[in-house]
Design an enzyme around this catalytic site. Structure first.
Site, mmCIF file in Angstrom:
data_model
loop_
_atom_site.group_PDB
_atom_site.id
_atom_site.type_symbol
_atom_site.label_atom_id
_atom_site.label_comp_id
_atom_site.label_asym_id
_atom_site.label_seq_id
_atom_site.Cartn_x
_atom_site.Cartn_y
_atom_site.Cartn_z
ATOM 1 N N CYS A 100 0.879 -1.159 0.000
ATOM 2 C CA CYS A 100 0.000 0.000 0.000
ATOM 3 C C CYS A 100 0.917 1.209 0.000
ATOM 4 O O CYS A 100 2.120 1.078 0.177
ATOM 5 C CB CYS A 100 -0.827 0.073 1.283
ATOM 6 S SG CYS A 100 -2.097 -1.193 1.418
ATOM 7 N N THR A 115 7.876 -1.956 -15.587
ATOM 8 C CA THR A 115 8.879 -2.167 -14.540
ATOM 9 C C THR A 115 10.222 -2.658 -15.053
ATOM 10 O O THR A 115 11.265 -2.318 -14.508
ATOM 11 C CB THR A 115 8.345 -3.208 -13.527
ATOM 12 O OG1 THR A 115 6.969 -2.980 -13.365
ATOM 13 C CG2 THR A 115 9.063 -3.128 -12.230
ATOM 14 N N ASP A 166 10.675 -9.561 -18.315
ATOM 15 C CA ASP A 166 9.628 -9.108 -17.381
ATOM 16 C C ASP A 166 10.181 -9.220 -15.962
ATOM 17 O O ASP A 166 11.197 -9.881 -15.728
ATOM 18 C CB ASP A 166 8.350 -9.947 -17.538
ATOM 19 C CG ASP A 166 7.109 -9.219 -16.982
ATOM 20 O OD1 ASP A 166 7.260 -8.106 -16.445
ATOM 21 O OD2 ASP A 166 6.001 -9.758 -17.107
ATOM 22 N N ASP A 167 9.493 -8.573 -14.999
ATOM 23 C CA ASP A 167 10.018 -8.596 -13.636
ATOM 24 C C ASP A 167 9.690 -9.887 -12.910
ATOM 25 O O ASP A 167 10.435 -10.312 -12.034
ATOM 26 C CB ASP A 167 9.491 -7.387 -12.835
ATOM 27 C CG ASP A 167 7.985 -7.316 -12.881
ATOM 28 O OD1 ASP A 167 7.324 -8.030 -12.120
ATOM 29 O OD2 ASP A 167 7.461 -6.561 -13.715
HETATM 30 P P1 AMP Z 1 1.173 -13.360 -13.935
HETATM 31 O O1 AMP Z 1 0.583 -12.865 -15.210
HETATM 32 O O2 AMP Z 1 0.149 -13.892 -12.991
HETATM 33 O O3 AMP Z 1 2.306 -14.336 -14.151
HETATM 34 O O4 AMP Z 1 1.782 -12.102 -13.164
HETATM 35 C C1 AMP Z 1 2.979 -11.536 -13.584
HETATM 36 C C2 AMP Z 1 2.787 -10.119 -14.022
HETATM 37 O O5 AMP Z 1 2.112 -9.373 -12.996
HETATM 38 C C3 AMP Z 1 4.118 -9.453 -14.248
HETATM 39 O O6 AMP Z 1 4.058 -8.798 -15.512
HETATM 40 C C4 AMP Z 1 4.286 -8.454 -13.109
HETATM 41 O O7 AMP Z 1 4.737 -7.194 -13.591
HETATM 42 C C5 AMP Z 1 2.930 -8.344 -12.455
HETATM 43 N N1 AMP Z 1 3.005 -8.611 -10.994
HETATM 44 C C6 AMP Z 1 3.832 -9.422 -10.348
HETATM 45 N N2 AMP Z 1 3.571 -9.450 -9.015
HETATM 46 C C7 AMP Z 1 2.534 -8.632 -8.828
HETATM 47 C C8 AMP Z 1 1.788 -8.243 -7.663
HETATM 48 N N3 AMP Z 1 2.079 -8.733 -6.457
HETATM 49 N N4 AMP Z 1 0.773 -7.379 -7.837
HETATM 50 C C9 AMP Z 1 0.471 -6.918 -9.069
HETATM 51 N N5 AMP Z 1 1.135 -7.243 -10.201
HETATM 52 C C10 AMP Z 1 2.151 -8.095 -10.091
#
Ligand code: AMP
Length: 465
Positions: free
Chosen positions: A2, A280, A342-343
């Protein structure tokens, strides 16, 4: 995660809303401002970003602000829910906002709190009442009963106060000028207010700020090792923020350099372009491209006006939204070998969608690099990855994940690369290695391993006593 903000010294409410907007990326569920008037506290709350807050050109001597990312309680679904779900909260003469997550909430109270900040506020008020209104004593009592991550900003008795839990999971910084003291989750807020960053609030430290730059520091609770959340550097914080004396941009750049090493060792075909997944991973992609001697191209563009796909509950809706999230430069894709950065990979939805989209547009090869090592354990401290069943890396190995996302190669950061890039040793890696640093989180982990992993319930919201 937050965003929290505290201002001491006469400040305009509409200007404080602008400052809060700098923390909007830390929580897009809802936002709130609370300010002291001569006789009482007043507040304005809104669903979504702080831009929806309705405040006038009024002034206040003491202001709190909050952007909410729900890791306790539901997401806000209507205006009626704002007062119970969204900080800052007031209880008697104390007002509080907080960033983090209280892991033992369900074992501490029968009451159905929709937000752990409200719980903190009520407990603080209770302890103040029992300790002659002495804030340090109230904090000693509060910290002895709650487990988890909590960076707190509050108002009490005309003063602004800041507290960070003894492990320092979540960031909290402050600065003072002749007119103002500002406490915030990220230093960018201080820059914008022309207040010089003084330092991070130390883990376990309570600081009470008074008028004329007066400040009293109390050591409330200490731990041998601190546990700063590494994901702040990888994903959450603004790249311009400075946390624990590290510029987030620099950390992300070093993460890219470390990834370049790993990529080179695989001896894959040379990519034509390095491509960041916005936003990011840009600094990391830049570093990776420089190290490999390959151009970086912004081939993937973000559709800025779409809501967040990550927080959408059903997999079908998430996939549908992920489809609309990105726009592509087709001309730079056809026949090319692409190294996408990607991050993180959480469920794998984003990576899978991007690889599919690039291949559909004629990419010859798509390599996928991730600046964070595999996240295989839930986070109990305020990242919204709260059950292991939603983490692809807790269910599948590297080759299976690569196969699932459809990439020609998948390159994850390793632990050493991550730790070296952050530039600090004492970081929390629990979502990577399962070593939870607090007692109650260890209990949750042990209990969850013995039970069914029921979908849709956060591990720490099950009753574990
Ligand atoms: P996913 O599509 O479920 O694999 O989530 C990965 C993507 O969501 C990446 O592109 C990250 O930039 C973003 N991400 C990763 N962790 C979080 C988080 N805790 N909250 C919101 N976005 C996230």
């Amino acid at each position: 995660m937050c965003g929290v903000l505290g201002i001491l010294g006469r400040y305009r409410l509409d200007a404080s809303k602008e400052l809060l907007l700098l923390l909007a990326h830390r929580g897009q569920d809802a936002s709130g401002l609370l300010w002291a008037t001569e006789s009482a506290f007043q507040e304005s709350k809104t669903m979504g970003s702080p831009s929806g807050l309705s405040v006038q050109r009024e002034w206040s001597e003491c202001i709190l602000g909050s952007t909410r990312y729900p890791t306790s309680g539901r997401r806000v679904s209507s205006e009626d829910e704002l007062c119970d779900f969204v900080g800052p909260f007031q209880s008697g003469a104390v007002a509080v906002t907080h960033n983090g997550n209280i892991t033992n909430l369900s074992s501490m109270t029968e009451k159905d709190y929709q937000c752990d900040t409200k719980f903190i506020c009520d407990r603080l008020q209770h302890h103040l009442a029992e300790s002659d209104d002495h804030l340090p004593t109230a904090f000693v009592r509060l910290t002895s009963e709650v487990d988890g991550a909590y960076s707190i900003v509050g108002i009490h008795d005309g003063s602004l106060f800041a507290f960070r839990d003894s492990r320092g999971f979540k960031p909290l910084v402050f600065g003072r000028s002749a007119e103002h003291t500002i406490v915030a989750s990220e230093s960018t807020v201080l820059d914008m207010a022309h207040v010089k960053l003084e330092r991070d609030v130390y883990p376990g430290e309570l600081i009470v700020f008074g008028p004329n730059q007066a400040m009293q520091c109390y050591s409330i609770s200490q731990q041998d090792g601190h546990k700063h959340c590494f994901f702040e550097y990888v994903y959450f914080a603004n790249p311009a923020a400075r946390i624990e004396n590290q510029l987030v941009y620099d950390v992300r750049f070093r993460l890219g350099r470390a990834l370049a090493n790993r990529f080179t060792r695989l001896q894959l075909e040379e990519p034509d372009y390095v491509i960041p997944v916005p936003d990011t991973s840009r600094p990391a992609a830049q570093a990776l491209a420089e190290e490999l001697g390959v151009p970086m191209r912004e081939v993937i563009l973000k559709n800025r006006y779409l809501g967040r796909t990550f927080i959408v509950q059903s997999p079908e809706a998430r996939n549908a939204m992920a489809h609309y999230k990105y726009i592509y430069l087709d001309d730079k894709i056809r026949g090319k070998n692409l190294l996408v950065v990607d991050d993180s990979i959480v469920r794998g939805t984003t990576a899978k969608m991007i690889v599919k989209d690039l291949k559909k547009r004629g990419a010859a090869k798509v390599y996928f690099a991730v600046t964070c090592p595999p996240q295989s354990h839930p986070c109990y401290y305020g990242i919204d990855i709260s059950t292991s069943s939603e983490l692809i890396a807790s269910q599948a190995g590297l080759e299976q994940i690569r196969d699932f996302i459809g990439a020609d190669a998948l390159i994850y950061q390793d632990m050493d690369g991550l730790v070296n890039a952050t530039g600090i040793r004492d970081i929390c890696l629990a979502c990577l290695d399962g070593n939870y640093p607090t007692e109650h989180a260890k209990k949750i982990q042990a209990a969850i391993q013995l039970r069914d992993k029921k979908q849709g319930i956060r591990d720490y919201e099950r009753e574990i006593r």
